[in-house]
Design an enzyme around this catalytic site. Structure first.
Site, PDB file in Angstrom:
ATOM      1  CB  CYS A  80      -0.966   0.027   1.131  1.00  0.00           C
ATOM      2  SG  CYS A  80      -0.240   0.230   2.741  1.00  0.00           S
ATOM      3  CG  HIS A 117      -4.101   0.933   4.301  1.00  0.00           C
ATOM      4  ND1 HIS A 117      -3.613   0.384   3.461  1.00  0.00           N
ATOM      5  CD2 HIS A 117      -5.328   1.655   3.669  1.00  0.00           C
ATOM      6  CE1 HIS A 117      -4.367   0.578   2.311  1.00  0.00           C
ATOM      7  NE2 HIS A 117      -5.385   1.060   2.375  1.00  0.00           N
ATOM      8  CG  ASP A 132      -6.592   2.110  -0.683  1.00  0.00           C
ATOM      9  OD1 ASP A 132      -5.516   1.823  -1.276  1.00  0.00           O
ATOM     10  OD2 ASP A 132      -6.846   1.850   0.172  1.00  0.00           O
TER      11      ASP A 132
END
Length: 305
Positions: A80, A117, A132
């Site tokens: 991520c 994250h 995202d």
């Protein structure tokens, strides 16, 4: 915050096969441009943990130039913080207004993790959107407006929901609020909390600390598991219809509600071949040797006596 140069952005757009003039489209139809960028990006740039296994040093850099060289230069992806940091620099290079924020992932039977994250929050015409590209099959495949209770279509038949709410099982202060992303596998399935995030801007130093923990702690999912995922587009590349997942010892394709194991992996040679076959990722001999001796190495099963 870093923005890639015009030359780098052009190379990236060619890499993901973006059709048309992205800069003009970003100016005239920013949400349309952003949606197309995210769709093409997630189909071309995999969400993966390979450098934590196929490497001598097993360290991940968030330096924008290192990320560009890794993703566009060598055809890789990342987890991520890598892919979202990279995508943020691309968007800034195209003139988008955005910042990055931190999130916590919910692990079944465990609860919410610490900050591990990263998400991007893009502002278009006074509306913020969650963008995202680094949460795998349960992440949003397109920009999601920060509107309490907003529901959206994920990878059909899955759905997603964004809420601005108090977490009764986590917050001690009843006035606390976070943005909570939940998904359901089908319209009749229960909602599952995936992660929550805040609107506070996180700085590069914050992500450096988060990255250090995520890439080194033995309990990290990414340290424990060899995984690689990309989305599947329809023939016209206009819609996300599925995902292709390599996880440990199998490759699985899920399109709509149908899921199948397309290859069972029994050795490192077979897994390395699958990465090239399904993801166009070619590991060098040195990278392949990097996993030797790790718990994640795929060893052929010994025959029964």
């Amino acid at each position: 915050m870093h923005a890639y140069s015009d030359e780098q952005v052009s190379r990236y757009l060619q890499y993901i096969v973006y059709q048309g003039d992205a800069r003009q489209q970003a100016s005239q139809d920013p949400i349309g441009c952003l949606t197309t960028l995210q769709r093409l990006h997630m189909a071309r740039v995999p969400f993966e943990s390979l450098s934590l296994h196929y490497s001598r040093h097993r360290l991940l850099s968030l330096d924008p130039q290192d990320l560009f060289a890794k993703i566009v230069g060598t055809g890789r992806g990342g987890y991520c913080m890598e892919v979202n940091a990279f995508f943020a620099a691309v968007l800034r290079g195209l003139g988008f207004t955005l910042y990055s924020a931190g999130g916590r992932v919910k692990i079944p039977t465990v609860g919410y993790t610490g900050w591990d994250h990263m998400v991007n929050l893009v502002t278009i015409q006074n509306q913020r959107y969650l963008v995202d590209v680094g949460f795998g099959s349960n992440g949003p495949p397109h920009p999601i407006p920060l509107q309490n209770g907003h529901e959206y279509t994920g990878i059909s038949p899955a759905r997603g929901r964004l809420q601005h709410r108090h977490l009764s099982d986590s917050h001690s202060d009843p006035h606390q609020r976070v943005w909570l992303l939940s998904t359901q596998d089908s319209p009749s399935a229960p909602w599952t909390e995936r992660y929550h995030f805040v609107e506070t801007e996180f700085l590069p130093g914050d992500f450096e600390l988060m990255n250090l923990r995520t890439m080194t702690t033995p309990q990290s999912f990414f340290v424990q598991s060899v995984m690689c995922l990309r989305t599947i587009l329809d023939d016209r590349t206009e819609n996300v219809v599925g995902v292709l997942i390599l996880h440990r010892d199998y490759v699985k394709r899920r399109v709509g509600a149908e899921s199948e194991i397309v290859e069972q992996l029994e050795s490192e040679a077979q897994r390395v071949g699958a990465l090239e076959k399904y993801y166009d990722i070619v590991l060098s001999p040195e990278e392949q040797r990097g996993i030797w001796g790790l718990a994640s190495e795929l060893r052929p099963k010994a025959p029964h006596a």
